[in-house]
Design a protein around this motif. Structure first.
Motif, PDB file in Angstrom:
ATOM      1  N   GLY A 120      10.873  15.505 -43.765  1.00  0.00           N
ATOM      2  CA  GLY A 120       9.808  15.915 -42.854  1.00  0.00           C
ATOM      3  C   GLY A 120       8.546  16.249 -43.641  1.00  0.00           C
ATOM      4  O   GLY A 120       7.655  16.936 -43.138  1.00  0.00           O
ATOM      5  N   GLY A 121       8.477  15.726 -44.852  1.00  0.00           N
ATOM      6  CA  GLY A 121       7.360  16.030 -45.754  1.00  0.00           C
ATOM      7  C   GLY A 121       6.059  15.344 -45.378  1.00  0.00           C
ATOM      8  O   GLY A 121       5.044  15.577 -46.026  1.00  0.00           O
TER       9      GLY A 121
ATOM     10  N   GLY B  53       5.031  15.727 -42.226  1.00  0.00           N
ATOM     11  CA  GLY B  53       4.604  16.528 -41.074  1.00  0.00           C
ATOM     12  C   GLY B  53       3.539  17.547 -41.458  1.00  0.00           C
ATOM     13  O   GLY B  53       3.190  17.693 -42.636  1.00  0.00           O
ATOM     14  N   ARG B  54       3.060  18.282 -40.467  1.00  0.00           N
ATOM     15  CA  ARG B  54       1.933  19.189 -40.695  1.00  0.00           C
ATOM     16  C   ARG B  54       2.274  20.323 -41.650  1.00  0.00           C
ATOM     17  O   ARG B  54       1.447  20.721 -42.472  1.00  0.00           O
TER      18      ARG B  54
ATOM     19  N   GLY C 275      10.836  10.653 -44.466  1.00  0.00           N
ATOM     20  CA  GLY C 275      10.470  10.613 -43.050  1.00  0.00           C
ATOM     21  C   GLY C 275      10.715   9.205 -42.532  1.00  0.00           C
ATOM     22  O   GLY C 275      11.062   8.303 -43.311  1.00  0.00           O
TER      23      GLY C 275
ATOM     24  N   ARG D  43       2.744   6.921 -41.155  1.00  0.00           N
ATOM     25  CA  ARG D  43       2.411   8.335 -41.311  1.00  0.00           C
ATOM     26  C   ARG D  43       2.437   8.716 -42.801  1.00  0.00           C
ATOM     27  O   ARG D  43       1.602   9.454 -43.295  1.00  0.00           O
TER      28      ARG D  43
ATOM     29  N   ASP E 136      16.008   8.207 -41.979  1.00  0.00           N
ATOM     30  CA  ASP E 136      16.157   8.910 -40.705  1.00  0.00           C
ATOM     31  C   ASP E 136      17.396   9.790 -40.816  1.00  0.00           C
ATOM     32  O   ASP E 136      18.489   9.276 -41.109  1.00  0.00           O
TER      33      ASP E 136
ATOM     34  N   ARG F 212      19.242  10.895 -38.798  1.00  0.00           N
ATOM     35  CA  ARG F 212      20.311  10.519 -37.867  1.00  0.00           C
ATOM     36  C   ARG F 212      21.204   9.417 -38.435  1.00  0.00           C
ATOM     37  O   ARG F 212      22.256   9.125 -37.884  1.00  0.00           O
TER      38      ARG F 212
ATOM     39  N   VAL G  74      12.224  19.259 -40.114  1.00  0.00           N
ATOM     40  CA  VAL G  74      12.193  18.115 -39.196  1.00  0.00           C
ATOM     41  C   VAL G  74      11.951  18.588 -37.765  1.00  0.00           C
ATOM     42  O   VAL G  74      12.608  19.520 -37.289  1.00  0.00           O
ATOM     43  N   GLU G  75      11.042  17.950 -37.095  1.00  0.00           N
ATOM     44  CA  GLU G  75      10.751  18.265 -35.688  1.00  0.00           C
ATOM     45  C   GLU G  75      11.715  17.461 -34.807  1.00  0.00           C
ATOM     46  O   GLU G  75      11.861  16.250 -35.000  1.00  0.00           O
TER      47      GLU G  75
ATOM     48  N   ARG H  33      19.854  24.103 -32.845  1.00  0.00           N
ATOM     49  CA  ARG H  33      19.259  24.658 -34.076  1.00  0.00           C
ATOM     50  C   ARG H  33      20.213  25.660 -34.702  1.00  0.00           C
ATOM     51  O   ARG H  33      20.389  25.684 -35.914  1.00  0.00           O
TER      52      ARG H  33
ATOM     53  N   LEU I 137       3.968  28.039 -34.345  1.00  0.00           N
ATOM     54  CA  LEU I 137       3.159  27.694 -35.515  1.00  0.00           C
ATOM     55  C   LEU I 137       1.682  27.517 -35.156  1.00  0.00           C
ATOM     56  O   LEU I 137       1.352  26.895 -34.143  1.00  0.00           O
TER      57      LEU I 137
ATOM     58  N   ARG J 154       1.064  27.885 -40.335  1.00  0.00           N
ATOM     59  CA  ARG J 154       1.814  26.858 -41.077  1.00  0.00           C
ATOM     60  C   ARG J 154       1.734  27.051 -42.595  1.00  0.00           C
ATOM     61  O   ARG J 154       2.742  26.912 -43.291  1.00  0.00           O
TER      62      ARG J 154
HETATM   63  N1  LIG Z   1       5.594  23.859 -33.358  1.00  0.00           N
HETATM   64  C1  LIG Z   1       6.017  25.106 -33.391  1.00  0.00           C
HETATM   65  O1  LIG Z   1       5.389  26.018 -32.835  1.00  0.00           O
HETATM   66  C2  LIG Z   1       7.293  25.436 -34.135  1.00  0.00           C
HETATM   67  C3  LIG Z   1       7.846  26.721 -34.023  1.00  0.00           C
HETATM   68  C4  LIG Z   1       8.965  27.035 -34.799  1.00  0.00           C
HETATM   69  C5  LIG Z   1       9.534  26.089 -35.645  1.00  0.00           C
HETATM   70  N2  LIG Z   1       8.995  24.827 -35.715  1.00  0.00           N
HETATM   71  C6  LIG Z   1       9.598  23.873 -36.668  1.00  0.00           C
HETATM   72  O2  LIG Z   1       8.811  23.907 -37.849  1.00  0.00           O
HETATM   73  C7  LIG Z   1       8.934  22.648 -38.533  1.00  0.00           C
HETATM   74  C8  LIG Z   1       7.552  22.118 -38.880  1.00  0.00           C
HETATM   75  O3  LIG Z   1       6.829  21.827 -37.694  1.00  0.00           O
HETATM   76  P1  LIG Z   1       5.552  20.872 -37.741  1.00  0.00           P
HETATM   77  O4  LIG Z   1       4.831  21.083 -36.456  1.00  0.00           O
HETATM   78  O5  LIG Z   1       4.845  21.054 -39.035  1.00  0.00           O
HETATM   79  O6  LIG Z   1       6.273  19.438 -37.736  1.00  0.00           O
HETATM   80  P2  LIG Z   1       5.617  17.999 -37.482  1.00  0.00           P
HETATM   81  O7  LIG Z   1       4.193  17.980 -37.900  1.00  0.00           O
HETATM   82  O8  LIG Z   1       5.944  17.546 -36.092  1.00  0.00           O
HETATM   83  O9  LIG Z   1       6.439  17.087 -38.530  1.00  0.00           O
HETATM   84  C9  LIG Z   1       7.774  16.782 -38.318  1.00  0.00           C
HETATM   85  C10 LIG Z   1       8.305  15.933 -39.466  1.00  0.00           C
HETATM   86  O10 LIG Z   1       9.656  15.563 -39.160  1.00  0.00           O
HETATM   87  C11 LIG Z   1       9.838  14.179 -39.483  1.00  0.00           C
HETATM   88  N3  LIG Z   1      10.951  13.669 -38.688  1.00  0.00           N
HETATM   89  C12 LIG Z   1      11.100  13.748 -37.328  1.00  0.00           C
HETATM   90  N4  LIG Z   1      12.272  13.175 -36.975  1.00  0.00           N
HETATM   91  C13 LIG Z   1      12.857  12.738 -38.137  1.00  0.00           C
HETATM   92  C14 LIG Z   1      14.077  12.076 -38.420  1.00  0.00           C
HETATM   93  N5  LIG Z   1      14.923  11.720 -37.431  1.00  0.00           N
HETATM   94  N6  LIG Z   1      14.388  11.781 -39.711  1.00  0.00           N
HETATM   95  C15 LIG Z   1      13.532  12.130 -40.707  1.00  0.00           C
HETATM   96  N7  LIG Z   1      12.351  12.772 -40.498  1.00  0.00           N
HETATM   97  C16 LIG Z   1      12.018  13.063 -39.224  1.00  0.00           C
HETATM   98  C17 LIG Z   1       8.471  13.570 -39.099  1.00  0.00           C
HETATM   99  O11 LIG Z   1       8.242  12.306 -39.704  1.00  0.00           O
HETATM  100  P3  LIG Z   1       8.569  10.917 -38.910  1.00  0.00           P
HETATM  101  O12 LIG Z   1       8.197  11.135 -37.461  1.00  0.00           O
HETATM  102  O13 LIG Z   1       7.784   9.881 -39.614  1.00  0.00           O
HETATM  103  O14 LIG Z   1      10.045  10.738 -39.099  1.00  0.00           O
HETATM  104  C18 LIG Z   1       7.547  14.633 -39.694  1.00  0.00           C
HETATM  105  O15 LIG Z   1       7.392  14.411 -41.092  1.00  0.00           O
HETATM  106  C19 LIG Z   1       9.753  21.753 -37.616  1.00  0.00           C
HETATM  107  O16 LIG Z   1      11.108  21.812 -38.003  1.00  0.00           O
HETATM  108  C20 LIG Z   1       9.575  22.425 -36.259  1.00  0.00           C
HETATM  109  O17 LIG Z   1      10.615  22.099 -35.366  1.00  0.00           O
HETATM  110  C21 LIG Z   1       7.890  24.490 -34.990  1.00  0.00           C
END
Ligand SMILES: NC(=O)c1ccc[n+]([C@@H]2O[C@H](COP(=O)([O-])OP(=O)(O)OC[C@H]3O[C@@H](n4cnc5c(N)ncnc54)[C@H](OP(=O)(O)O)[C@@H]3O)[C@@H](O)[C@H]2O)c1
Length: 236
Positions: free
Chosen positions: A9-10, A12-13, A33, A38, A53, A55, A74-75, A135, A157, A180
């Motif tokens: 998930g490196g 991601g944001r 990822g 991306r 992936d 999965r 990972v989201e 989770r 976040l 973040r």
């Molecule tokens: N948003 C919130 O308010 C919130 C609150 C609490 C916790 N969190 C958690 O905090 C973390 C960071 O959030 P963020 O918003 O920075 O995330 P984000 O920007 O949505 O990035 C998610 C990352 O996960 C990767 N990913 C998704 N599905 C995948 C898969 N099946 N295999 C491999 N990689 C996968 C994506 O890349 P690809 O799509 O290219 O695979 C991306 O690099 C996440 O775990 C999120 O669930 C978020």
């Protein structure tokens, strides 16, 4: 560290902040990822990108081979069932990664980014494919893996660059937002702090001026280690 650190998930944001911080410490970084598009936008040239992936167990084996640590950030999808359900990324995917890590000689440190509220089954977030339940199941898999670990549960976040006072909490009773960059910091700092091993904690930050630099060692030292019974608590 002697061998690479994987950030799943490196791209991601938050994950990309983790990758950059590790590179700034001269670590060898593997970004994982699904989307190469991306990755082209968000992977620094010094890092190595692997399209994989969580999965698919076969796809994660090579990028995780020989790693000294892994950050899982990972989201999930939110479908109730099927390939884009939280179960697949938050539980099955975590297990695939743990299986791949167990087959390597060393015992890599696993930092899992989870979220607040995972123990509150009646929280509205659980309406999305039982996201909170899965989770927690993923957390439990990490806690009982036998590998060194840290489980981080951020609140909602934000992209705030400045941040106020940071609180690390335990027991999953509170609420709150967190920036973040602080979550990325926590992932990186946990890899270098023995006090952050074998612990689960929530994160929340206030608005307004906070301590700079964040006293990570002091904050980690104030946490209590997870109880072995909690480590064995199976959700599903
Ligand atoms: N948003 C919130 O308010 C919130 C609150 C609490 C916790 N969190 C958690 O905090 C973390 C960071 O959030 P963020 O918003 O920075 O995330 P984000 O920007 O949505 O990035 C998610 C990352 O996960 C990767 N990913 C998704 N599905 C995948 C898969 N099946 N295999 C491999 N990689 C996968 C994506 O890349 P690809 O799509 O290219 O695979 C991306 O690099 C996440 O775990 C999120 O669930 C978020």
């Amino acid at each position: 560290m002697d061998s690479p650190i994987a950030v799943i998930g490196g791209t991601g944001r938050t994950g990309r902040l983790v990758a950059r911080q590790l590179l700034a410490r001269s670590e060898s970084v593997r970004v994982i990822g699904r989307s190469t598009q991306r990755a082209r936008r968000h992977t620094p040239p010094q890092a190595q990108f692997f399209a994989a992936d969580v999965r698919s167990p076969d796809s994660v084996r090579t990028p995780l081979y020989g790693c000294s640590a892994v950050v899982y950030i990972v989201e999930p999808g939110t479908d109730d069932a099927g390939p884009d359900s939280p179960e697949t990324t938050l539980h099955t995917g975590v297990r695939h990664v743990l299986d791949a890590l167990r087959s390597t000689a060393a015992a890599p440190h696993v930092v899992l980014v989870s979220q607040r509220h995972v123990t509150r089954r009646d929280h509205p977030m659980n309406a999305y494919g039982r996201m909170l339940d899965w989770r927690l199941a993923g957390e439990n898999a990490v806690r009982s893996s036998g590998l060194p670990y840290t489980v981080i549960r951020p609140g909602w976040l934000t992209d705030d660059l400045g941040h106020g006072h940071l609180h690390l909490e335990q027991g999953d009773l509170g609420d709150g937002r967190v920036a973040r960059p602080l979550v990325a910091d926590a992932c990186v700092q946990a890899l270098y702090s023995p006090a952050a091993q074998g612990v689960t904690f929530e994160m929340r930050s206030e608005t307004g001026p906070g301590a700079t630099p964040v006293p990570w060692q002091e904050l980690f030292a104030g946490l209590r280690a997870d109880a072995p019974t909690a480590a064995r608590a199976a959700l599903t």
